[in-house]
Every structure is written in C-alpha cells, then in structure tokens.
Design an enzyme around this catalytic site. Structure first.
Site, PDB file in Angstrom:
ATOM      1  N   GLU A 140     -16.805  -3.593  25.138  1.00  8.75           N
ATOM      2  CA  GLU A 140     -16.016  -4.825  25.101  1.00  8.75           C
ATOM      3  C   GLU A 140     -14.906  -4.783  24.056  1.00  8.75           C
ATOM      4  OE1 GLU A 140     -20.079  -5.987  26.695  1.00  8.75           O
ATOM      5  OE2 GLU A 140     -19.326  -4.811  24.987  1.00  8.75           O
ATOM      6  N   HIS A 144      -4.236   4.203  -2.970  1.00 13.03           N
ATOM      7  CA  HIS A 144      -4.237   3.453  -1.712  1.00 13.03           C
ATOM      8  C   HIS A 144      -3.320   2.234  -1.782  1.00 13.03           C
ATOM      9  CE1 HIS A 144      -5.951   1.798   2.026  1.00 13.03           C
ATOM     10  NE2 HIS A 144      -5.908   0.634   1.403  1.00 13.03           N
ATOM     11  N   HIS A 150       0.854  -1.185   0.000  1.00 11.40           N
ATOM     12  CA  HIS A 150       0.000   0.000   0.000  1.00 11.40           C
ATOM     13  C   HIS A 150       0.891   1.236   0.000  1.00 11.40           C
ATOM     14  CE1 HIS A 150      -2.534  -3.253   1.505  1.00 11.40           C
ATOM     15  NE2 HIS A 150      -3.570  -2.561   1.080  1.00 11.40           N
ATOM     16  N   HIS A 186     -28.140 -14.711  25.922  1.00  6.17           N
ATOM     17  CA  HIS A 186     -27.091 -14.680  26.936  1.00  6.17           C
ATOM     18  C   HIS A 186     -26.557 -16.071  27.280  1.00  6.17           C
ATOM     19  CE1 HIS A 186     -28.368 -10.586  27.272  1.00  6.17           C
ATOM     20  NE2 HIS A 186     -27.649 -10.333  28.349  1.00  6.17           N
TER      21      HIS A 186
END
Length: 702
Positions: free
Chosen positions: A452, A302, A63, A515
């Site tokens: 998280e 890119h 890149h 859950h």
C-alpha cells in the site's frame, strides 16, 4: 555488481578510447575534449558547493552534507548525461530528476540555477525564506511555489525513490500508448538521488520490488552512500548490504567512487544504455560535507554544523571571497550544454510534428492527457445514463461508474493493492500493466501487490509525470499504510490522483475490528485540500467518481461500502448527482414547518430517510463531502442548513467529532466512538446503534 568502463563517456567519447599515448590526431582531439569537459565539470561541482554553503550559511538553516558530498553527481547529470531543455522545463520527453533526499535541497537549487532554469541567483540567495522559490524541501509546482525543474515534492525519506518508480511506470505506459513504429516520442529516463535514510524507509523497498518485477529499465537510482545518518554514523543502525539487497530484488547494480567524474560519467552512460529489463542501482561512495574539512565524513556534516567553517572551506576549494560566485567559464560551459540540449530538443520537435501529422487521433489524446482536458463533473453526469440500480454496495456501484469514467477519460488508469476482487475498481477491457503474463505497458490496470505505501507513492509519481490520471484501491482501514503519501498529494495539489477505499465502516462485519474503520474517514477529512466523498447510493457514487476525475485543485478519496445500500429513488438520478457535486443537498424535504434536520452520509442516509418518512417537519440532508459543501456559497449553505433550525442530529458509522460543526451545541450525534467487534455486519451495526430505531430514539430525547 557491474563497473561501467566501456560506455559513452565525456562528450560522447567512448571511455575505452581515452588511453594515454594515443597517437592519432582524432584521439588527441578526443582527449582534449574529455579533459576540457572534465575540468569544466569539476569547476562547476566546486562552484555548486559554494552556492550551497553560502545559501545555508545565510539562512542559518539547511542541510549541507548532501549538496557538498554529491556535487560531482550533479555536475555529470546536469552537465552531460540528462536530456532536458531549461527553456522548456515541462517538455514531455525530458529526463526527470527526483531528489529523494529532499533535505539536501540546495543540491537541486544550485544545479537548476547553473543549468539555466528560470531560477535567478537572488532566489538561490533567498533559500528557506518566505515566498522564495527555494523552500526548505523541494516542492512540486503548486499555488505556493512554482520552481521550474522540481519534479516532485520530497522530504519524507524514501518517498522520492517510490515516486521515481511511478514516473518510470508512466513513461513506459506513455511509450506503449503513444509511440509508433515510425515515431518514438517517449524514450526518456527517470533519475533519483537517495541516501541511507531513504533506503532504511520501507516504502523504498516495496517500490523497488515492484520496479524490478515490472522490468522498469528506464529507472536509474543513485545511492549517495556516505555512511551517515543524522544521529549517528549509519553503521550504528544498519548492517545490511543495500546494493546486494537491490541485486536480489532484480536490479542491475554498480558501485563507483562518487567523486570520480570519469566513473560517474561512464556508469550513468552505461546505465542509460542498458535495456535489459532491469532498473539500475548505482552505489556512489561519497564523503558527506566534502570540502568542509572540520566536519566532512561525519554525521555532524548532515545539517548546518559546517556553517562556521564555510569561509575556510571556500578558500580551500579555490573559490574567491565573493559569495554565491559562479565563474564565466561555468556560465559558458552550461551555455554550451544548453545549446547541445536545444539541438536534441529541436530534433525531437521535428519527430513530434511528423508523429502528430501521421496520428491526429493519438495526438489529440496526448494533448488532452498533458493538458488534463476532462469534461466537467456536470458534463460527465449529464452524459452517463442512469444506473437504475437496486439495493447494492457502493463499491459495486463504483464498479459500474469506473467503466463509464474510463470511456470518457482515456488517460484515466487504476490499480489495487491486491484487492481488485473486493474493491471493484478494475477497468474492463483496459488490459493489465507490466511485464510478463498477460500484461503490457499499455495496460490500464496496475497490480501493486500487498504494497500500500508503495502504491500511494507510485500513484503520486504517475501524477508528477503529467500524462495520466491514476487511482488506487484498498480497504479503507489500510489507508494508514500509505497516509504519508496522501498528505504529500494534498500538499502538492495532485488532482491527477484519487483513492478508492472500500469496506468503509463497522459494516465490514466478520473480519472484526482490525478491518472495521471507525476513525479512518474522519481522519482523512482533516487533510487540507482533500475531498473525501462518501456516497449513499449508486447515483451519488457516479457523481463522486465524476468529481474525482474533473477536480483541478487536489486529490479525492472515494469511500465505498461493503454492504448493500438502498437507493433514494424518491429523488431523480439527476437531482442526486447534482446535489452530490455540491457536497450536501436536501435528500428529503420537510412537508410541514421545518422542525428537525437529520444530516447523514454514506450508508446511514438510508436510515435517516426511513425515520424522516413519518416526520413531516423533518428534513434529511445527505452530506457526501464536507469540504466540497464548505466551498459553496453562503446562500447555498443557508438553504441546506438554515441557521434558524438548531434542532439537528447527525448519523455516521464512525467517530462523531467532526459532526459537531454541523449539529451545534444543541444538536446530537449518532456514531461509533469505539472499535467494533467480529460478527455479521448487520449485527455489529445494530449493536452499535447504526439503525433507524436507534436514530429515532435519540431524536425522541431532543
């Protein structure tokens, strides 16, 4: 947004003093120094562009956009503003640089080479080749790559931003724990370079909120704002003002021309000098692929689309025909930078020596932390008294264990994504980390909020920093929120990281299938280099914790129950601990000729023991960790699961696929190959077959 116009600039000169027509001799000398430095940095920037172009062209892969577009940023960081010693790349008080946009890896390889790190030009030429020191994306030193100066494994976008937050956490904590009124041995900064893709990924937003809330003003994020993503120009998929968003989070923000060396220099200097409790966000407006006129400023720049135009671009930049060219002037300039940095390093060493003499206990604690000197798991198990628990959830056993581990390993810290009360991994008397309320930077308990993914990346960042060992907790089912960070931790062999994942099965009960993990534990077991420990009682839990902090090869996941578990008190605590450290052991030995082996783990071991109690020829094997068992000798494994006994059955409250490796084609598996439902946990367990009675009925069919 702030513009840095009065900070310490080139060569330590105050930018305000750099004015045309200054009459004093001192001002003229300062101007000369500034001009010389600016010319040297500009030359180095173009030569770094040349290194990137040549390596990517040779590899036909890579890149090119970022290394060319951010060259001036690299020149200022490595040529002026960062504190480092290339001859001692693990110096504990060095500034850290994270390339969050890891696809632009030739940026960091070029600058490490120019700055004098032990990264030879031949390795730069071997970009993306087998066994080279310059892999496609930066890799933290591990058994596969040991490239000095790489501070984090990056590539998954956004992770590096969050990793940098973790390093900033660790630096603040190290300063609070080890600095004294007389000696400051930790006072460095954390830099990260990131692009639009990093800021589109949610993990960067989560971690940015945490960084601002905890006032991590030692963190400086440089936004390579080239308005380009891979598929399209950035405007095709984003319209928000990223800088305004960070300002709203509570960051101090700046906007500059990323190709103006003077602006880059002054702004970074101002950001370093600002100790106002705000992390720093510098939007650097750049042209992607700058120097390759045919593609610069477009999304084509890119990747390697500019390769066909490299020779013309090199000529336009004033580079000679010689590929991978570095001028003697640039070599001399960076020799001077190394000399300046070495002088600062030597002064720090004097401070460190004085600090060591004045604080021998702290010095030993720091040495143990840096060298990760931890008692072996066996030593930890031997030194911690029996827990003498009754029936209790392994998360409760874990709470008891973490207190003992914290005492034995002072550099062990822990945190939770808003679930301390449930996951039970709070370190008593450890204090809480952060700013405000009852928190301090010396606190051992981190409150990540409901973030998280950020938690996982921040934990990795703490591990990269190389001082503390860190664990983080949530419900097992939510591991999917930060699974990418677990993968990187395994890849980078981060043994300083572990996770406490509770509420491990359908036994969660009333919260229902959203859950109740059924696939989660097996989904973790398939990661290379990850030990997944699912203990069956308190003593196994203690041993699992001991293993997690003493392991050297990689991270560990601790899997704990919500519901109470029986204790296998027919075996001594020492036997259960020793067996756990083998990954699997005989929890109940047959009293007649071996006829059947029941293999179980976690909350299902108690059921296996009940069934086998009335079966003289039955052996129960507790297998808390498959991967750890697989690393044992062939002789040990044969002693636990003798090949002659093919009548085998496994039991775990989760998907069954991985168990066929151990029960074989003639064996049976008792598990849960479907999602659960909302009801009290014991009812869910019974309805889905997680009972001694169902296990016995399956055995009867064999």
């Amino acid at each position: 947004a702030l513009m840095a116009i009065s900070a310490e600039g080139f060569a330590g000169v105050n930018v305000k003093n750099v004015a045309f027509g200054a009459s004093s001799r001192a001002s003229k000398l300062n101007m000369s120094t500034v001009v010389d430095t600016k010319v040297s940095l500009a030359t180095a920037a173009n030569e770094a562009r040349g290194l990137a172009m040549d390596s990517i062209a040779a590899a036909h892969s890579g890149h090119m956009g970022l290394p060319l577009g951010a060259a001036e940023i690299g020149a200022v960081l490595f040529g002026s503003q960062m504190s480092y010693n290339a001859a001692d790349p693990t110096w504990i008080n060095r500034d850290r640089f994270i390339l969050s946009a890891g696809h632009g890896s030739m940026f960091i390889y070029s600058w490490l080479h120019l700055a004098g790190y032990d990264l030879p030009l031949e390795e730069v030429k071997n970009f993306r080749q087998h066994h080279s020191m310059t892999p496609g994306h930066p890799e933290f030193p591990n058994s596969e790559h040991t490239t000095p100066g790489i501070e984090a494994t990056t590539g998954p976008l956004g992770q590096g931003v969050a990793n940098a937050v973790g390093l900033a956490v660790s630096e603040k904590m190290a300063g609070a724990v080890f600095n004294t009124g007389d000696h400051k041995i930790f006072d460095h900064h954390i830099f990260a370079l990131a692009g639009d893709g990093c800021f589109q990924e949610g993990v960067s937003a989560e971690s940015a909120c945490f960084a601002a809330h905890e006032k991590l003003d030692n963190l400086i994020i440089l936004y390579d704002a080239n308005e380009v993503t891979l598929d399209k120009m950035a405007e095709y998929t984003q319209s928000e003002d990223v800088m305004a968003r960070y300002e709203a989070y509570g960051w101090e923000t700046y906007e500059i021309d990323g190709h103006d060396l003077e602006s880059v220099e002054a702004t970074i200097a101002a950001a370093k000098a600002s100790k106002n409790g705000k992390p720093k966000f510098i939007k650097c407006n750049t042209i992607i692929g700058k120097g390759v006129e045919e593609v610069e400023g477009t999304n084509a720049a890119h990747g390697e689309a500019g390769v066909p135009y490299v020779d013309g671009a090199r000529k336009n930049l004033g580079l000679p025909d010689e590929k991978w060219f570095v001028s003697e002037e640039t070599r001399d300039f960076f020799a001077g930078v190394q000399g300046k940095n070495k002088a600062a390093y030597d002064e720090w060493q004097k401070t460190y020596d004085s600090w060591t003499a004045a604080n021998p206990d702290l010095a030993k604690q720091l040495t143990d932390a840096v060298e990760d000197n931890v008692p072996s798991a066996e030593e930890l198990c031997d030194s911690i008294p029996e827990l003498n628990s009754g029936a209790e959830a392994s998360r409760v056993s874990g709470y008891k264990a973490i207190q003992e581990i914290s005492k034995a390993v002072p550099h062990y810290i822990s945190g939770s994504a808003d679930l301390h009360g449930s996951t039970r991994n709070y370190i008593d008397n450890g204090g809480n980390f952060g700013a405000g309320f009852d928190k301090s930077y010396a606190g051992k308990n981190l409150y990540f909020g409901i973030r998280e993914h950020a938690m996982g990346s921040i934990l990795n960042g703490i591990a990269y920093h190389g001082i503390f060992k860190a664990s983080g907790s949530t419900f097992a089912v939510f591991v999917d929120y930060f699974r990418p960070t677990i993968r990187v931790a395994c890849l980078a062999e981060l043994n300083r990281v572990s996770w406490v994942l509770t509420h491990d099965s359908i036994g969660v009960g009333e919260d229902g299938p959203t859950h109740q993990p059924v696939e989660t534990v097996s989904g973790l077991r398939v990661f290379p280099n990850l030990d997944v420990m699912r203990p069956s009682d308190a003593e196994e839990t203690l041993a699992a914790y001991a293993h997690s902090v003493s392991r050297k090869e990689g991270p560990t996941a601790l899997i704990f129950s919500r519901q109470n578990l029986d204790q296998n008190n027919d075996m001594s605590a020492a036997e259960r601990r020793t067996g756990t450290l083998k990954g699997a052991y005989i929890a109940k030995k047959e009293t007649a000729d071996l006829d059947l082996i029941i293999i179980a783990t976690g909350s299902e071991v108690q059921h296996a023991l009940k069934v086998a109690a009335d079966m003289p020829g039955a052996r129960v094997v507790s297998m808390p960790c498959m991967s750890l068992y697989e690393r044992q000798s062939a002789e040990y494994k044969e002693s636990i699961l003798p090949s002659a006994c093919t009548k085998r059955v496994s039991m775990e409250a989760g998907v069954t696929d991985l168990w066929y490796k151990y029960v074989g084609t003639e064996g049976k598996t008792v598990g849960v190959d479907r999602f659960g439902f909302s009801a009290p946990g014991d009812i869910v367990m019974k309805e889905l077959g997680m009972t001694p009675e169902n296990l016995k009925s399956v055995i009867d069919t064999m």
